[in-house]
Design a protein around this motif. Structure first.
Motif, short mmCIF file in Angstrom:
data_model
loop_
_atom_site.label_atom_id
_atom_site.label_comp_id
_atom_site.label_asym_id
_atom_site.label_seq_id
_atom_site.Cartn_x
_atom_site.Cartn_y
_atom_site.Cartn_z
N THR A 38 0.68 7.96 -5.46
CA THR A 38 -0.70 8.46 -5.45
C THR A 38 -1.47 7.76 -4.35
O THR A 38 -1.15 6.64 -3.95
N THR A 39 -2.50 8.41 -3.88
CA THR A 39 -3.31 7.81 -2.83
C THR A 39 -4.23 6.75 -3.45
O THR A 39 -4.72 6.91 -4.56
N GLN A 40 -4.46 5.70 -2.70
CA GLN A 40 -5.31 4.63 -3.18
C GLN A 40 -6.69 4.76 -2.56
O GLN A 40 -6.84 5.29 -1.46
#
Length: 55
Positions: A38-40
């Motif tokens: 997932t993108t942070q």
């Protein structure tokens, strides 16, 4: 000396490269990861100074 006769060794070499180039790559490329990354967020979490109890 059997290693000077290329007939059995050449067939082994060709067959092993066939396995490496044709059979193994699709198996590796078909691998799926159980957890997609997932993108942070770009925001940094607030930091607090560390209180050293022995000073």
């Amino acid at each position: 000396m059997p290693q000077l006769n290329p007939a059995p060794w050449f067939a082994t070499l060709v067959f092993s490269w066939f396995i490496f180039l044709v059979v193994i790559p699709p198996k590796i490329l078909a691998h799926t990861y159980p957890n997609e990354p997932t993108t942070q967020s770009t925001e940094k979490p607030p930091t607090t100074p560390w209180a050293w109890p022995w000073h």
